[in-house]
Design an enzyme around this catalytic site. Structure first.
Site, mmCIF file in Angstrom:
data_model
loop_
_atom_site.group_PDB
_atom_site.id
_atom_site.type_symbol
_atom_site.label_atom_id
_atom_site.label_comp_id
_atom_site.label_asym_id
_atom_site.label_seq_id
_atom_site.Cartn_x
_atom_site.Cartn_y
_atom_site.Cartn_z
ATOM 1 N N LEU A 66 -1.442 15.225 12.606
ATOM 2 C CA LEU A 66 -1.248 15.456 13.839
ATOM 3 C C LEU A 66 -1.076 14.319 14.954
ATOM 4 C CD1 LEU A 66 -2.855 19.092 14.143
ATOM 5 C CD2 LEU A 66 -0.488 18.500 13.535
ATOM 6 N N GLY A 67 -1.143 13.178 14.248
ATOM 7 C CA GLY A 67 -0.911 11.887 15.143
ATOM 8 C C GLY A 67 -2.269 11.472 16.071
ATOM 9 N N ASP A 90 4.559 7.655 15.422
ATOM 10 C CA ASP A 90 3.245 8.555 15.983
ATOM 11 C C ASP A 90 3.232 7.972 17.338
ATOM 12 O OD1 ASP A 90 3.410 9.653 13.457
ATOM 13 O OD2 ASP A 90 1.178 9.327 13.049
ATOM 14 N N PRO A 120 -7.310 17.494 15.878
ATOM 15 C CA PRO A 120 -8.237 17.344 14.288
ATOM 16 C C PRO A 120 -7.719 15.972 13.898
ATOM 17 C CG PRO A 120 -6.855 19.183 14.362
ATOM 18 C CD PRO A 120 -6.621 18.434 15.784
ATOM 19 N N ALA A 178 -2.188 8.582 18.632
ATOM 20 C CA ALA A 178 -2.523 8.893 20.144
ATOM 21 C C ALA A 178 -3.817 8.080 20.580
ATOM 22 C CB ALA A 178 -3.038 10.477 20.446
HETATM 23 C C1 MEV Z 1 3.063 10.075 9.558
HETATM 24 O O1 MEV Z 1 2.816 10.693 10.723
HETATM 25 C C2 MEV Z 1 4.406 9.984 9.198
HETATM 26 C C3 MEV Z 1 4.999 9.244 7.818
HETATM 27 O O2 MEV Z 1 6.415 9.455 7.813
HETATM 28 C C4 MEV Z 1 4.536 7.832 8.088
HETATM 29 C C5 MEV Z 1 5.290 7.183 9.114
HETATM 30 O O3 MEV Z 1 6.233 7.208 9.621
HETATM 31 O O4 MEV Z 1 4.768 5.861 9.467
HETATM 32 C C6 MEV Z 1 4.225 9.752 6.682
#
Ligand code: MEV
Length: 324
Positions: A109-110, A155, A104, A114
């Site tokens: 959820l990255g 990510d 989604p 990805a």
């Molecule tokens: C996003 O998946 C995680 C955050 O810490 C942003 C980042 O680390 O780039 C909110």
């Protein structure tokens, strides 16, 4: 030749936001992925189609939409990635890119990480480059900066390597071998949000209250380090407790929301040992740690409260490519 690359999504167990300021975070690759297929075209255009409701063609600097309002902005990261690769590899061609995702979007959820990783891997291999994982992480950073403004790099790193990793900006990654299962349930509030803006809101709070926020950030780092040893011991009860503490810190950083708090509460009533938001917050998803055998009840509690539950498994598979 057609090259396909697959890269997994992720869920952050500990340390989101504070990782932007150099503290460690623990992140798990999950069994949802983005698949990107790349093939050469005879002209120099970049045609992109996707199952996300966005399709169109970049013809030089012009964009022709085929499907979806805002397609140009949504698909711009693919163009950035293609141009980054053309420059790095000193090769250029027209491309047909097809995206199929079951992650989604814009809920923590990255999905964009990805997508960036799978695009780099697919185009890279099509152009004959044998990219290392380190190079894939580096090359996918350009489009991630466009999407998230000031990302930590977490990510695209987890999407490239898979498994469970501890990530920090200064020390990079260390892989954690976790033999036991980590029984998690993800709950999607259905509210999409913008990671870049949430990261910026924490920056503003840090500027307003520098001493307080520095202490909060250091405490978050300490908490993640504690969680690493608890995770290695496999003590789920303590891990849940640490997730609750981490949620408290994220509330203090200003990135939780009413909907997230509600799903966290119902997950805990449904039998979770601990729960917190995962990713940028402001909407998006929660992650709940289940007692053994309680995942279905927690998922049901999330559904009844209006969220979308997702029983995800960790995957050790990072980015992979194949040809057809
Ligand atoms: C996003 O998946 C995680 C955050 O810490 C942003 C980042 O680390 O780039 C909110």
């Amino acid at each position: 030749m057609i090259v396909t690359a697959s890269a997994p999504g992720k869920t952050i167990l500990f340390g989101e936001h504070f990782v932007v300021y150099g503290e460690p975070a623990i992140v798990i690759a999950i069994d949802r992925d983005v698949k990107v297929t790349a093939e050469r075209r005879d002209d120099s255009n970049l045609h992109i189609s996707s199952n996300l409701g966005f399709s169109g063609t970049f013809i030089g600097e012009r964009f022709e939409t085929e499907e979806g309002d805002g397609s140009e902005k949504t698909l711009e990261p693919i163009k950035i990635t293609a141009e980054t690769l053309f420059q790095t590899l000193k090769k250029k061609c027209g491309l047909n890119i097809t995206i199929k995702s079951n992650i989604p979007i814009a809920v923590g959820l990255g999905s964009s990480g990805a997508l960036a990783v799978a695009t780099v891997a697919a185009i890279g291999r099509l152009l004959g480059a044998n990219l290392t994982r380190e190079e894939i992480v580096k090359l996918s950073f350009e489009s991630e900066k466009y999407v998230h403004l000031n990302p930590s790099g977490i990510d695209q790193t987890i999407s490239t390597y898979g498994g469970v990793i501890v990530y920090s900006k200064s020390e990079g990654i260390s892989h954690m071998k976790i033999e036991s299962s980590i029984p998690i349930v993800i709950g999607n509030t259905r509210i999409q949000r913008n990671t870049g803006r949430l990261v910026d809101s924490v920056r503003i709070r840090k500027e307003t209250f520098p001493q307080l926020m520095t202490q909060l950030t250091q405490t978050a780092g300490q908490l993640t380090r504690e969680a690493i040893s608890v995770l290695k011991k496999g003590d789920l009860k303590q891990l849940g407790e640490l997730m609750d503490i981490n949620q408290g810190l994220l509330v203090s950083a200003g990135v939780s929301s009413e909907e997230l708090d509600r799903l966290i509460n119902v997950a805990k009533k449904g039998g979770a040992l601990g729960a917190k938001l995962t990713g940028a917050g402001g909407g998006g998803c929660i992650i709940a740690l289940s007692k053994i055998g309680k995942r279905k009840e927690i998922a049901e509690a999330i559904r009844t409260a209006g969220g979308i539950p997702l029983i995800a498994e960790k995957t050790d598979e990072g980015v992979t490519t194949w040809t057809s």
